[in-house]
Scaffold this motif. Sequence first.
Motif, short mmCIF file in Angstrom:
data_model
loop_
_atom_site.label_atom_id
_atom_site.label_comp_id
_atom_site.label_asym_id
_atom_site.label_seq_id
_atom_site.Cartn_x
_atom_site.Cartn_y
_atom_site.Cartn_z
N ASP A 1 42.23 72.86 -41.41
CA ASP A 1 43.53 73.17 -40.82
C ASP A 1 43.40 74.06 -39.60
OD1 ASP A 1 42.74 75.34 -42.42
OD2 ASP A 1 44.79 75.87 -42.98
N VAL A 2 42.51 75.02 -39.65
CA VAL A 2 42.31 75.92 -38.51
C VAL A 2 41.68 75.17 -37.34
CG1 VAL A 2 41.04 77.96 -37.73
CG2 VAL A 2 42.18 77.99 -39.95
N ALA B 1 39.50 83.00 -41.25
CA ALA B 1 39.23 81.60 -41.58
C ALA B 1 37.82 81.43 -42.15
CB ALA B 1 39.42 80.70 -40.36
N GLN B 2 36.85 82.15 -41.59
CA GLN B 2 35.50 82.04 -42.13
C GLN B 2 35.42 82.70 -43.51
OE1 GLN B 2 32.06 83.96 -40.30
NE2 GLN B 2 30.84 82.23 -41.01
N GLN C 1 46.74 80.72 -50.45
CA GLN C 1 46.12 80.11 -49.28
C GLN C 1 44.68 80.56 -49.06
OE1 GLN C 1 48.56 82.36 -49.24
NE2 GLN C 1 48.26 83.85 -47.62
N ALA C 2 44.18 81.49 -49.86
CA ALA C 2 42.83 82.02 -49.65
C ALA C 2 41.74 81.10 -50.19
CB ALA C 2 42.69 83.40 -50.27
N LEU D 1 34.18 80.60 -46.78
CA LEU D 1 33.03 81.01 -47.60
C LEU D 1 33.45 81.31 -49.03
CD1 LEU D 1 31.14 83.25 -45.03
CD2 LEU D 1 30.59 80.91 -45.72
N LEU D 2 34.59 81.95 -49.21
CA LEU D 2 35.09 82.23 -50.56
C LEU D 2 35.35 80.92 -51.30
CD1 LEU D 2 36.19 84.14 -52.75
CD2 LEU D 2 38.41 84.01 -51.59
N SER D 3 35.96 79.96 -50.63
CA SER D 3 36.28 78.68 -51.26
C SER D 3 35.03 77.91 -51.65
CB SER D 3 37.14 77.83 -50.32
OG SER D 3 38.34 78.50 -50.02
#
Length: 151
Positions: A124-125, A10-11, A32-33, A15-17
């Motif tokens: 969401d998480v 999730a982290q 979903q990434a 961070l990528l997003s």
Amino acid sequence: MKMTVAPWTAQFTTLLSLRAPLLPFGFITPPQAVLPPGAIAEYSITFPGFEESQMRISHFTLVFWDSSKSAPPGWRGMRRLLLDDLTGDTSARARDIKRKGVQVASAFRFVTETRTASVWFRTDVMRSMMEGGGGRCISEDGYLGEGRRGV
């Protein structure tokens, strides 16, 4: 040493997003990434008083634990739970917790004066952790914090 990355997923995707639009190259990722900006929020966690020796710690890790899955193992048992090798917990219960019941964040801001950590995380998480009766946040030293959603 073998260790699962599921608690950090999730982290990683958060961070990528947040940073992907700033990079001069693209990524080939599953749908979903990379999340839209509205799917990420800042969360703040305030901890009780730390001992003076711990006020100078320059880094530690936040562990978000879904207590509906099980009680947290305490900070000494956390490493064993996260390890997948022969020294770690390889039970079916531990595998399930690693996949669904624990999220780890190491990229966050900590304000010493207020003992408050803030972290950007997937909504969401966090929502699923909070709805499951969980949402406990444990610092590396075992302190429980109270969390709230920020901006």
